[in-house]
Design an enzyme around this catalytic site. Sequence first.
Site, PDB file in Angstrom:
ATOM      1  N   HIS A   5      -7.434   3.322   3.106  1.00  0.00           N
ATOM      2  CA  HIS A   5      -7.526   4.078   4.363  1.00  0.00           C
ATOM      3  C   HIS A   5      -8.942   4.115   4.939  1.00  0.00           C
ATOM      4  O   HIS A   5      -9.122   4.380   6.124  1.00  0.00           O
ATOM      5  CB  HIS A   5      -7.086   5.526   4.123  1.00  0.00           C
ATOM      6  CG  HIS A   5      -5.611   5.695   3.956  1.00  0.00           C
ATOM      7  ND1 HIS A   5      -4.916   5.122   2.921  1.00  0.00           N
ATOM      8  CD2 HIS A   5      -4.699   6.368   4.700  1.00  0.00           C
ATOM      9  CE1 HIS A   5      -3.639   5.456   3.032  1.00  0.00           C
ATOM     10  NE2 HIS A   5      -3.488   6.207   4.107  1.00  0.00           N
ATOM     11  N   ASP A  21       0.860  -1.192   0.000  1.00  0.00           N
ATOM     12  CA  ASP A  21       0.000   0.000   0.000  1.00  0.00           C
ATOM     13  C   ASP A  21       0.886   1.228   0.000  1.00  0.00           C
ATOM     14  O   ASP A  21       2.083   1.155   0.300  1.00  0.00           O
ATOM     15  CB  ASP A  21      -0.914   0.007   1.234  1.00  0.00           C
ATOM     16  CG  ASP A  21      -1.932   1.140   1.165  1.00  0.00           C
ATOM     17  OD1 ASP A  21      -2.403   1.447   0.052  1.00  0.00           O
ATOM     18  OD2 ASP A  21      -2.252   1.735   2.208  1.00  0.00           O
TER      19      ASP A  21
HETATM   20  N1  DGL Z   1      -3.843   3.738  -0.476  1.00  0.00           N
HETATM   21  C1  DGL Z   1      -4.455   4.572  -1.462  1.00  0.00           C
HETATM   22  C2  DGL Z   1      -5.673   3.893  -2.079  1.00  0.00           C
HETATM   23  O1  DGL Z   1      -6.092   2.834  -1.648  1.00  0.00           O
HETATM   24  C3  DGL Z   1      -4.823   5.933  -0.976  1.00  0.00           C
HETATM   25  C4  DGL Z   1      -3.747   6.734  -0.337  1.00  0.00           C
HETATM   26  C5  DGL Z   1      -2.919   7.574  -1.288  1.00  0.00           C
HETATM   27  O2  DGL Z   1      -3.451   8.513  -1.904  1.00  0.00           O
HETATM   28  O3  DGL Z   1      -1.749   7.255  -1.387  1.00  0.00           O
HETATM   29  O4  DGL Z   1      -6.218   4.449  -3.010  1.00  0.00           O
END
Ligand code: DGL
Length: 264
Positions: free
Chosen positions: A186, A7
């Site tokens: 998130h 992630d």
């Molecule tokens: N982890 C990202 C998602 O699932 C969101 C966080 C980011 O913008 O880096 O889209």
Amino acid sequence: MKLGLFDSGLGGLLITRAVRDHLPDLDILYYGDTLHLPYGNRSDEAIYHYTVAAMDHMFAQDCALIVVACNTASAACLRRLQQEYLPRAWPERNIIGVVVPMLEAATQRGYKHLGLIGTNYSVSSKIFEEELQKINPDMVLEQVATPLLVPLIEHDGLEWAEDILRSYLANMSLDQIEGLILGCTHYPYLKPVLRDILGENVDILSQDDIIPEKLADYLQRHPEYSDKIARNGNISFQVSDLTFNYIQTAHKIYGEAIEVVQYG
Ligand code: DGL
């Protein structure tokens, strides 16, 4: 070998914990590219470049299979990773994403009208719409970009989430949607406040509830990867930039016992 979970930041910790609870024996490497967060406001090329670097790092540490839990990275480059990068760089390994499994879960629940919230990138990429067309073209998908939510969550600002969410969701037909997809790693942090806003009539489709089962099913159907993953219950956490905030949140989710290591 290991299962990799990738992630851009903190959200992946929740998905990792959920996978861990569901599949406790698997050896897991979690990697968060916190140095380059947020991905959601970046360009195609930047996201591809950062994700390739993360995949190289994880495959070099013996991941047989990597789940790109980040929706933004899945939207930006999953196909390109699978079609261009893997055959050239790691032909015996695989990378899978989260967009299709989330949509499959929604269709399996029989919904016809869905809502989705996600980063600017994920929403404007239209990837959820494109994939839904292939799965069930009769379904309606209403998407709203919610770019303030990741910075809010990353900076411990949940007390402001309700007002911001109410204002974003004013752009969605809440009286018509049957399920709301949380299209970002998130957003499971927002489930309690979303439940207050949505009441009981809208199902909240969150990755931490859906991905572990979908992954278990994938592993069962793909022994060519799952047989290579060791089952000693080891787990390690790495990030590209280790901050105090990150350590605090990791300890909130996992307790003091985990060690997060900065790589690079
Ligand atoms: N982890 C990202 C998602 O699932 C969101 C966080 C980011 O913008 O880096 O889209």
